[in-house]
Design a protein around this motif. Sequence first.
Motif, mmCIF file in Angstrom:
data_model
loop_
_atom_site.group_PDB
_atom_site.id
_atom_site.type_symbol
_atom_site.label_atom_id
_atom_site.label_comp_id
_atom_site.label_asym_id
_atom_site.label_seq_id
_atom_site.Cartn_x
_atom_site.Cartn_y
_atom_site.Cartn_z
ATOM 1 N N GLU A 1 -6.156 -2.830 5.636
ATOM 2 C CA GLU A 1 -5.509 -3.071 5.721
ATOM 3 C C GLU A 1 -5.235 -3.128 6.920
ATOM 4 O O GLU A 1 -5.195 -3.880 8.076
ATOM 5 N N LYS B 1 -6.199 5.218 -1.572
ATOM 6 C CA LYS B 1 -7.684 4.975 -0.085
ATOM 7 C C LYS B 1 -8.868 6.345 -1.172
ATOM 8 O O LYS B 1 -10.073 5.813 -0.886
ATOM 9 N N LEU C 1 0.544 1.718 -5.185
ATOM 10 C CA LEU C 1 0.221 3.944 -5.905
ATOM 11 C C LEU C 1 -0.167 3.341 -6.890
ATOM 12 O O LEU C 1 -0.698 3.559 -8.192
ATOM 13 N N GLY D 1 0.697 -1.370 0.145
ATOM 14 C CA GLY D 1 -0.045 0.396 0.207
ATOM 15 C C GLY D 1 1.003 0.983 -0.265
ATOM 16 O O GLY D 1 0.753 2.435 -0.040
ATOM 17 N N GLY D 2 2.437 1.645 -0.629
ATOM 18 C CA GLY D 2 2.728 2.163 -0.442
ATOM 19 C C GLY D 2 3.092 2.671 -1.422
ATOM 20 O O GLY D 2 1.883 2.780 -2.946
ATOM 21 N N ASP D 3 4.165 3.931 -2.138
ATOM 22 C CA ASP D 3 4.335 3.883 -3.632
ATOM 23 C C ASP D 3 4.153 3.525 -4.496
ATOM 24 O O ASP D 3 3.543 3.345 -5.604
ATOM 25 N N GLU E 1 -0.253 -0.818 5.402
ATOM 26 C CA GLU E 1 -0.602 0.666 5.552
ATOM 27 C C GLU E 1 -0.034 0.687 4.096
ATOM 28 O O GLU E 1 -0.026 0.883 3.413
ATOM 29 N N ILE E 2 -1.683 1.876 4.318
ATOM 30 C CA ILE E 2 -2.356 2.033 2.990
ATOM 31 C C ILE E 2 -2.331 3.399 2.593
ATOM 32 O O ILE E 2 -3.415 4.394 3.692
ATOM 33 N N LYS E 3 -1.831 3.848 1.377
ATOM 34 C CA LYS E 3 -0.999 5.694 1.075
ATOM 35 C C LYS E 3 -2.560 5.818 1.447
ATOM 36 O O LYS E 3 -3.799 5.399 0.800
ATOM 37 N N ASN E 4 -3.006 7.411 1.605
ATOM 38 C CA ASN E 4 -3.693 8.042 1.337
ATOM 39 C C ASN E 4 -4.725 8.254 0.078
ATOM 40 O O ASN E 4 -5.443 7.972 -0.342
ATOM 41 N N GLU E 5 -3.349 8.251 -0.861
ATOM 42 C CA GLU E 5 -3.706 8.135 -2.363
ATOM 43 C C GLU E 5 -4.349 7.318 -3.108
ATOM 44 O O GLU E 5 -5.465 7.410 -3.300
#
Length: 191
Positions: free
Chosen positions: A67, A54, A27, A22-24, A48-52
């Motif tokens: 998550e 989500k 994404l 769930g990182g860069d 952990e999942i980036k807000n972008e």
Amino acid sequence: MVNELYPVFLKVHAFDVLIVGGGDVGLEKISFLLKSSPNAKVTLVAKEIKNEIKALAKDHPSVKLIEREFFNEDLTEMQLVIIATENRKLNKTIQTEAKERGILVNVADTPELCDFYMGSIVTKGDLKIGISTNGKSPTIAKRLRELFTDLLPDEIDTLIGNMEMIRNNMKGDFSKKVKELNKLTEHLINK
């Protein structure tokens, strides 16, 4: 060295796809997938999942976010797996489990563990051109995508639609139709 890749265009919306990470990189992979196939059924699992990601999932109801850490059970009923964690050991572990289950796998930045690569794609309406460097240079594939996007006229989609109508109204056998269509389109490559 011979490039042994065989290009195919998958109807990804008909597959169950798992993305782990769930990182860069996660994404990048989910963005690329949804840009090309907005209705893809994707489950993304990550601690952990980036807000972008989500935010992207909110615009795509076919995307499910979980998550938490990855469990082998996450592979159940999946047909494609894209592994995008920054942990090479975990990537290899997931890849091995997926292969044992007969699932096609892409491991970000690790061509030797991939069954398929996610190349660059040029899209102009119904026209899609896939570009691959055999996993060696995504940057060159990206630059070629930019070049072809600029070179191909926006009207290409209209031309494709017209050719479909012509083909559908043609009489005769397959061989005759191919010859006639080749005559109609030869001006596209002749200067």
